[in-house]
Design a protein around this motif. Structure first.
Motif, mmCIF file in Angstrom:
data_model
loop_
_atom_site.group_PDB
_atom_site.id
_atom_site.type_symbol
_atom_site.label_atom_id
_atom_site.label_comp_id
_atom_site.label_asym_id
_atom_site.label_seq_id
_atom_site.Cartn_x
_atom_site.Cartn_y
_atom_site.Cartn_z
ATOM 1 N N UNK A 200 -6.265 -0.445 -1.206
ATOM 2 C CA UNK A 200 -5.239 -0.891 -0.268
ATOM 3 C C UNK A 200 -3.856 -0.864 -0.905
ATOM 4 N N UNK A 201 -3.778 -1.229 -2.174
ATOM 5 C CA UNK A 201 -2.492 -1.179 -2.881
ATOM 6 C C UNK A 201 -2.023 0.264 -3.022
ATOM 7 N N UNK A 202 -2.942 1.157 -3.371
ATOM 8 C CA UNK A 202 -2.603 2.574 -3.470
ATOM 9 C C UNK A 202 -2.112 3.107 -2.128
ATOM 10 N N UNK A 207 2.318 4.937 1.560
ATOM 11 C CA UNK A 207 3.087 4.770 2.798
ATOM 12 C C UNK A 207 4.561 4.477 2.503
ATOM 13 N N UNK A 208 4.827 3.652 1.483
ATOM 14 C CA UNK A 208 6.204 3.313 1.139
ATOM 15 C C UNK A 208 6.963 4.529 0.619
ATOM 16 N N UNK A 209 6.293 5.374 -0.147
ATOM 17 C CA UNK A 209 6.934 6.578 -0.665
ATOM 18 C C UNK A 209 7.259 7.552 0.461
ATOM 19 N N UNK A 210 6.368 7.674 1.432
ATOM 20 C CA UNK A 210 6.640 8.524 2.596
ATOM 21 C C UNK A 210 7.838 7.990 3.359
ATOM 22 N N UNK A 211 7.877 6.684 3.559
ATOM 23 C CA UNK A 211 8.965 6.063 4.324
ATOM 24 C C UNK A 211 10.316 6.278 3.640
ATOM 25 N N UNK A 212 10.318 6.291 2.298
ATOM 26 C CA UNK A 212 11.567 6.447 1.556
ATOM 27 C C UNK A 212 12.012 7.900 1.435
ATOM 28 N N UNK A 213 11.128 8.839 1.722
ATOM 29 C CA UNK A 213 11.448 10.255 1.536
ATOM 30 C C UNK A 213 12.279 10.795 2.692
ATOM 31 N N UNK A 228 -4.619 9.380 -6.981
ATOM 32 C CA UNK A 228 -5.164 8.061 -7.255
ATOM 33 C C UNK A 228 -6.639 7.939 -6.951
ATOM 34 N N UNK A 229 -7.203 8.896 -6.237
ATOM 35 C CA UNK A 229 -8.627 8.852 -5.914
ATOM 36 C C UNK A 229 -9.472 9.825 -6.698
ATOM 37 N N UNK A 230 -8.836 10.714 -7.469
ATOM 38 C CA UNK A 230 -9.588 11.712 -8.237
ATOM 39 C C UNK A 230 -9.344 11.628 -9.740
ATOM 40 N N UNK A 330 8.151 -2.751 -4.709
ATOM 41 C CA UNK A 330 6.770 -3.202 -4.521
ATOM 42 C C UNK A 330 6.272 -4.093 -5.658
ATOM 43 N N UNK A 331 7.085 -4.246 -6.700
ATOM 44 C CA UNK A 331 6.692 -5.089 -7.821
ATOM 45 C C UNK A 331 5.910 -4.380 -8.900
#
Length: 415
Positions: A200-202, A207-213, A228-230, A330-331
């Protein structure tokens, strides 16, 4: 066929007029412009301009142009791109060096300086830009000797720019970069501390990176989730082709990566020159299936690209998504693109994947590297306690000292 228009430049010392225009909804919304009057035709006002992310950056560029002009440096020379300028003065910059030093210095210039900052105008290069370039090379895993050679040749080119009067201070003279290397090496020995907590954190990070792009390009989030999944490096994600994915067993054959090379980005073998296999978890499969169908199942089609179809690097991902600002908000101030790899490998280890299997998934050359992900966390310690309890219960009927729980409680009450 018509000839290309002649390059027009301000006469040395002519009065310059500057302004900054704010153009919202653009990747670089502040356009700095410098103009002057053509001495041969007073009705003409030639100009040069450049876009910046912030107004202070735009003003700093204008100030540098004005100072250079006051020292007798033409606007054309001050706005020359670093790559072109360095190529033109390299013989001067390298004078006095032993011949054996030329090859590693030129490799640093060709493989790192030019691909990273070679497109920037001389007057726009600041110490902050130099710091970010260095951090990107460290994140890409450059060795200490490689960084020394790269910084050294960049310093020499900028020293020549000082002699030519283009700049006053050498921004490539970086201080304390050895400490950054030491920090990166320390982090490699404790990679678990760099991992994100859970999926969920990933997902929120993506989502935040997409929003900022710019244009809110969803592909950036997909790249982050896939890495992050591989447990793959960003360059390896960029190198994925449709034919590398076995959708029957959902296995990815990792066999290439995108990396800076002569003339730009190139595809080459993975780090260590060994292909490996990595599982595609269910959270990633719908997006991968969609991407494969989108390229009509062409096996040589690249699955992950930038918004214009270009290849992706860790530096491109950082700049396009405003990574540094997003992770701070995001901290996760510590988080680099390479930490997505640490995240997946830590999750694999915590899920109980045997070290020898994790070693193959990660593509590590030595088991000691893989074992850094196996340090016990709270959950594994709890599991260890449960396993010990199971063992004790199984051996209660065997000879040996036994103390019942009720006895322990009574002893505690009377003590």
């Amino acid at each position: 066929m018509t000839n290309a228009p002649e390059r027009i430049d301000a006469p040395v010392g002519v009065k310059l007029y500057t302004d900054i225009e704010h153009r919202p909804n653009r990747p670089s919304p502040y356009r700095a412009r410098v103009r002057w009057t053509d001495l041969t035709d007073p009705t003409r006002r030639p100009s040069r301009s450049m876009g910046f992310s912030t107004e202070p950056e735009a003003q700093e560029w204008l100030d540098r142009i004005a100072k250079a002009n006051g020292r007798g440096v033409s606007v054309a020379l001050a706005t020359t791109e670093l790559g072109d300028y360095g190529d033109s003065v390299m013989d001067l910059a390298m004078r006095g060096l032993e011949l054996k030093t030329h090859d590693p210095y030129l490799a640093g210039w060709r493989l790192r300086v030019k691909p990273t900052v070679g497109h920037l105008q001389m007057a726009s290069i600041s110490a902050g830009i130099a710091d970010r370039a260095l951090n990107s090379w460290i994140a890409d895993g450059a060795s200490v000797s490689t960084l020394k050679n790269t910084i050294a040749v960049w310093v020499r080119v900028m020293e020549q720019a000082i002699r030519d009067g283009i700049i006053e201070i050498n921004p490539a003279r970086l201080h304390g970069w050895q400490r950054l290397i030491k920090k990166a090496e320390d982090e490699e020995f404790e990679p678990r501390g760099l991992a994100l907590r859970d999926w969920d954190v990933l997902d929120r990070l993506a989502e935040a990176l997409v929003e900022a792009s710019f244009g809110k390009y969803e592909g950036w989030g997909d790249i982050v989730r896939f890495a992050g999944g591989t447990g793959a490096r960003i360059g390896e994600v960029s190198g994925v082709r449709a034919g590398d994915i076995d959708t029957d067993n959902w296995i990815w054959r990792v066999c290439r990566q995108t990396t800076p090379g002569p003339g730009g980005l190139i595809d080459k073998g993975t780090k260590g020159k060994r292909s490996r296999l990595a599982p595609i978890i269910p959270e990633l499969r719908p997006n991968i299936a969609w991407r494969i169908s989108r390229v009509a199942n062409r096996p040589d089609a690249r699955l992950f690209t930038g918004p214009r179809g270009g290849r992706v690097t860790t530096a491109i991902l950082r700049d396009a998504t405003h990574w540094d600002d997003v992770v701070v908000a995001l901290g996760y101030e510590y988080l680099r693109r390479h930490d997505l790899r640490h995240t997946a490998l830590t999750w694999f280890a915590d899920a109980g994947v045997p070290p020898h299997v994790l070693m193959r998934i990660a593509g590590h050359g030595q088991l000691t590297t893989t074992q850094r992900y196996l340090h016990p966390d709270l959950r594994s310690i709890e599991r260890a306690g449960a396993q010990l309890t199971t063992y004790i219960n199984a051996t209660r009927g065997l000879p040996g000292p036994k103390v019942e729980v009720e006895q322990i409680r009574q002893l505690a009450l009377t003590s």
